[in-house]
Design a protein around this motif. Structure first.
Motif, PDB file in Angstrom:
ATOM      1  N   CYS A 199      20.281 -18.979  14.678  1.00  0.00           N
ATOM      2  CA  CYS A 199      19.304 -19.504  15.642  1.00  0.00           C
ATOM      3  C   CYS A 199      18.174 -20.224  14.900  1.00  0.00           C
ATOM      4  O   CYS A 199      17.746 -21.313  15.307  1.00  0.00           O
ATOM      5  N   ALA A 200      17.685 -19.615  13.828  1.00  0.00           N
ATOM      6  CA  ALA A 200      16.618 -20.243  13.050  1.00  0.00           C
ATOM      7  C   ALA A 200      17.076 -21.592  12.516  1.00  0.00           C
ATOM      8  O   ALA A 200      16.316 -22.570  12.508  1.00  0.00           O
ATOM      9  N   ALA A 201      18.331 -21.660  12.085  1.00  0.00           N
ATOM     10  CA  ALA A 201      18.864 -22.924  11.557  1.00  0.00           C
ATOM     11  C   ALA A 201      18.970 -23.984  12.652  1.00  0.00           C
ATOM     12  O   ALA A 201      18.927 -25.185  12.363  1.00  0.00           O
ATOM     13  N   GLN A 202      19.069 -23.545  13.920  1.00  0.00           N
ATOM     14  CA  GLN A 202      19.152 -24.476  15.047  1.00  0.00           C
ATOM     15  C   GLN A 202      17.776 -24.873  15.577  1.00  0.00           C
ATOM     16  O   GLN A 202      17.681 -25.606  16.553  1.00  0.00           O
ATOM     17  N   GLY A 203      16.715 -24.380  14.960  1.00  0.00           N
ATOM     18  CA  GLY A 203      15.371 -24.739  15.379  1.00  0.00           C
ATOM     19  C   GLY A 203      14.666 -23.715  16.232  1.00  0.00           C
ATOM     20  O   GLY A 203      13.536 -23.940  16.684  1.00  0.00           O
ATOM     21  N   PHE A 204      15.293 -22.578  16.465  1.00  0.00           N
ATOM     22  CA  PHE A 204      14.626 -21.497  17.187  1.00  0.00           C
ATOM     23  C   PHE A 204      13.553 -20.876  16.292  1.00  0.00           C
ATOM     24  O   PHE A 204      13.708 -20.799  15.072  1.00  0.00           O
ATOM     25  N   VAL A 205      12.491 -20.407  16.912  1.00  0.00           N
ATOM     26  CA  VAL A 205      11.458 -19.642  16.213  1.00  0.00           C
ATOM     27  C   VAL A 205      11.741 -18.163  16.441  1.00  0.00           C
ATOM     28  O   VAL A 205      11.915 -17.730  17.588  1.00  0.00           O
ATOM     29  N   LEU A 206      11.820 -17.389  15.361  1.00  0.00           N
ATOM     30  CA  LEU A 206      12.108 -15.968  15.480  1.00  0.00           C
ATOM     31  C   LEU A 206      10.802 -15.185  15.574  1.00  0.00           C
ATOM     32  O   LEU A 206       9.914 -15.332  14.727  1.00  0.00           O
ATOM     33  N   LEU A 207      10.701 -14.346  16.599  1.00  0.00           N
ATOM     34  CA  LEU A 207       9.540 -13.487  16.798  1.00  0.00           C
ATOM     35  C   LEU A 207       9.976 -12.032  16.788  1.00  0.00           C
ATOM     36  O   LEU A 207      11.062 -11.699  17.266  1.00  0.00           O
ATOM     37  N   GLU A 208       9.119 -11.167  16.244  1.00  0.00           N
ATOM     38  CA  GLU A 208       9.365  -9.741  16.401  1.00  0.00           C
ATOM     39  C   GLU A 208       9.289  -9.425  17.887  1.00  0.00           C
ATOM     40  O   GLU A 208       8.362  -9.831  18.582  1.00  0.00           O
ATOM     41  N   GLY A 209      10.281  -8.673  18.372  1.00  0.00           N
ATOM     42  CA  GLY A 209      10.343  -8.388  19.791  1.00  0.00           C
ATOM     43  C   GLY A 209       9.749  -7.053  20.159  1.00  0.00           C
ATOM     44  O   GLY A 209       8.840  -6.541  19.499  1.00  0.00           O
ATOM     45  N   GLN A 210      10.274  -6.461  21.209  1.00  0.00           N
ATOM     46  CA  GLN A 210       9.750  -5.215  21.723  1.00  0.00           C
ATOM     47  C   GLN A 210      10.283  -4.019  20.944  1.00  0.00           C
ATOM     48  O   GLN A 210      11.268  -4.121  20.207  1.00  0.00           O
ATOM     49  N   ALA A 211       9.618  -2.882  21.136  1.00  0.00           N
ATOM     50  CA  ALA A 211      10.012  -1.637  20.477  1.00  0.00           C
ATOM     51  C   ALA A 211      10.773  -0.775  21.473  1.00  0.00           C
ATOM     52  O   ALA A 211      10.224  -0.368  22.499  1.00  0.00           O
ATOM     53  N   LEU A 212      12.037  -0.514  21.187  1.00  0.00           N
ATOM     54  CA  LEU A 212      12.865   0.322  22.051  1.00  0.00           C
ATOM     55  C   LEU A 212      12.719   1.777  21.613  1.00  0.00           C
ATOM     56  O   LEU A 212      12.968   2.124  20.462  1.00  0.00           O
ATOM     57  N   ALA A 213      12.314   2.632  22.543  1.00  0.00           N
ATOM     58  CA  ALA A 213      12.099   4.048  22.249  1.00  0.00           C
ATOM     59  C   ALA A 213      13.413   4.817  22.390  1.00  0.00           C
ATOM     60  O   ALA A 213      14.180   4.590  23.326  1.00  0.00           O
ATOM     61  N   TYR A 214      13.636   5.743  21.468  1.00  0.00           N
ATOM     62  CA  TYR A 214      14.822   6.597  21.542  1.00  0.00           C
ATOM     63  C   TYR A 214      14.513   7.934  20.871  1.00  0.00           C
ATOM     64  O   TYR A 214      13.571   8.058  20.074  1.00  0.00           O
ATOM     65  N   VAL A 215      15.308   8.936  21.201  1.00  0.00           N
ATOM     66  CA  VAL A 215      15.174  10.258  20.599  1.00  0.00           C
ATOM     67  C   VAL A 215      16.561  10.742  20.192  1.00  0.00           C
ATOM     68  O   VAL A 215      17.444  10.863  21.046  1.00  0.00           O
ATOM     69  N   PRO A 216      16.797  11.012  18.911  1.00  0.00           N
ATOM     70  CA  PRO A 216      18.057  11.653  18.525  1.00  0.00           C
ATOM     71  C   PRO A 216      18.081  13.094  19.057  1.00  0.00           C
ATOM     72  O   PRO A 216      17.095  13.826  18.933  1.00  0.00           O
ATOM     73  N   ILE A 217      19.178  13.486  19.644  1.00  0.00           N
ATOM     74  CA  ILE A 217      19.290  14.847  20.173  1.00  0.00           C
ATOM     75  C   ILE A 217      19.834  15.737  19.042  1.00  0.00           C
ATOM     76  O   ILE A 217      21.012  16.101  19.004  1.00  0.00           O
ATOM     77  N   ASP A 218      18.952  16.044  18.110  1.00  0.00           N
ATOM     78  CA  ASP A 218      19.323  16.818  16.932  1.00  0.00           C
ATOM     79  C   ASP A 218      18.534  18.118  16.861  1.00  0.00           C
ATOM     80  O   ASP A 218      18.239  18.623  15.778  1.00  0.00           O
ATOM     81  N   PHE A 219      18.193  18.666  18.019  1.00  0.00           N
ATOM     82  CA  PHE A 219      17.423  19.904  18.097  1.00  0.00           C
ATOM     83  C   PHE A 219      18.128  20.844  19.068  1.00  0.00           C
ATOM     84  O   PHE A 219      18.795  20.401  20.012  1.00  0.00           O
ATOM     85  N   ALA A 220      17.966  22.125  18.854  1.00  0.00           N
ATOM     86  CA  ALA A 220      18.696  23.111  19.649  1.00  0.00           C
ATOM     87  C   ALA A 220      17.920  23.616  20.848  1.00  0.00           C
ATOM     88  O   ALA A 220      18.499  24.272  21.727  1.00  0.00           O
TER      89      ALA A 220
END
Length: 352
Positions: A134-155
């Motif tokens: 995309c950058a090579a095609q002239g798109f500008v890359l921006l940092e996007g949103q932060a996706l929240a997640y939780v690993p289910i590694d607790f009992a």
């Protein structure tokens, strides 16, 4: 799953195409889901920048110039941009620029995963090569949103809380005392209750409450969308309904897909939901459900990173690829990119 990066069931993507958000037009480019919608250029700007501009002299008049009809690659019901599984990164980037970038002043490929723990290394490498193309095609890359997640590694809930600071544990436990006053029912999508139009009306009214109090208004989903999703027994959706003294004060629609609990939509009655600390109650209910089902992750979505961080979430960032048809505006966009990356602070975040 039909697409690369797809966490959601196929049925949810299909309902988006049938019932797009109000004012949106669904299109397809290079076999990739996309849509065209009105877009305020300040939507993803840093909050301090947006505040200064909105209160600048004459904004009531000149602010209209910042609202463009924009092509978006992706959907508003998927956590990530969706790409054909057999596509080549360079060819797809070129096709999207040619098919969409030439027709709209602004084209945004939204939510391209970076090194996401929710995918394997091969998918991450494909997305990296696509972003570079995309950058090579002239798109500008921006940092996007932060996706929240939780690993289910607790009992247990206690083990999960033990990973947070003492002050936070004390505050969360205090808020969770209210959950004893709330009854939680679980319905499956396709349940006969959803055949009743008044039930759909009640669910949609609580969704509209949440939409109205949101800081950012972009995609308002229609009543028809929710009716179709809630009545679809094949999509695997589970609905947690929260009641206080017999009255519904909230609901939460999630999907169990490929070992993950995908949290999608909520509706709240105000002020009851706030009085009952329902956000906290629903968070820990979802963690318990995911643990009991033997799932690997709870995927909590994009919005409200501050409170999700407080509750112990981790984050993975995306990138947006932005193409402006006007070459002078593309140059300007590169200079202003840092003012549109407000979620980047969460990229390396770990709960404490």
């Amino acid at each position: 799953m039909r697409y690369l990066n797809q966490l959601e069931p196929d049925a949810l993507i299909a309902r988006f195409a049938e019932h797009p958000p109000i004012g949106f037009s669904v299109v397809e480019a290079a076999d990739t889901p996309a849509f065209v919608a009105p877009f305020d250029l300040l939507t993803t700007a840093d909050a301090s920048v947006r505040e200064r501009l909105v209160h600048a002299p004459g904004y009531r008049w000149w602010g209209r110039l910042l609202r463009w009809r924009t092509a978006f690659v992706g959907t508003t019901v998927s956590e990530y941009a969706l790409f054909p599984r057999d596509a080549q990164p360079a060819a797809l980037a070129e096709a999207l620029r040619r098919q969409l970038g030439r027709r709209q002043r602004l084209t945004i490929v939204k939510d391209i995963p970076q090194a996401s723990p929710l995918f394997d290394a091969a998918a991450g490498d494909w997305c990296r090569r696509f972003a570079e193309a995309c950058a090579a095609q002239g798109f500008v890359l921006l940092e996007g949103q932060a996706l929240a997640y939780v690993p289910i590694d607790f009992a247990s809930e206690d083990e999960y809380l033990s990973r947070l600071s003492a002050g936070r544990r004390k505050d969360i436990r205090r808020k969770l005392r209210k959950r004893g006053e709330v009854v939680v029912d679980m319905l499956r999508c396709g349940d006969p209750a959803f055949a009743d139009e008044t039930t759909i009306d009640a669910f949609y009214a609580l969704y509209e409450n949440v939409y109205a109090q949101s800081e950012i208004h972009f995609d308002k989903l229609s009543r028809g969308f929710f009716a179709a999703v809630l009545r679809d027994a094949a999509n695997g959706g589970v609905v947690f309904v929260y009641r206080r003294q017999g009255a519904m004060i909230g609901w939460n629609l999630c999907f169990v897909v490929d070992g993950k609990l995908i949290d999608k939509y909520v509706g709240f009655a105000y002020p009851q939901a706030r009085e009952q600390n329902l956000y906290f109650t629903s968070w820990f209910h979802n963690l318990a459900f995911a643990r009991e089902q033997g799932l690997g992750y709870y995927v909590a979505g994009w919005t409200d990173p501050e409170i999700k961080s407080y509750l112990g979430a981790r984050f993975t960032l995306t990138r947006h690829a932005v193409y402006l048809r006007n070459p002078l505006l593309r140059l300007l966009a590169r200079r202003l990119a840092r003012f549109f990356e407000s979620d980047s602070q969460w990229g390396a975040h770990e709960p404490a």
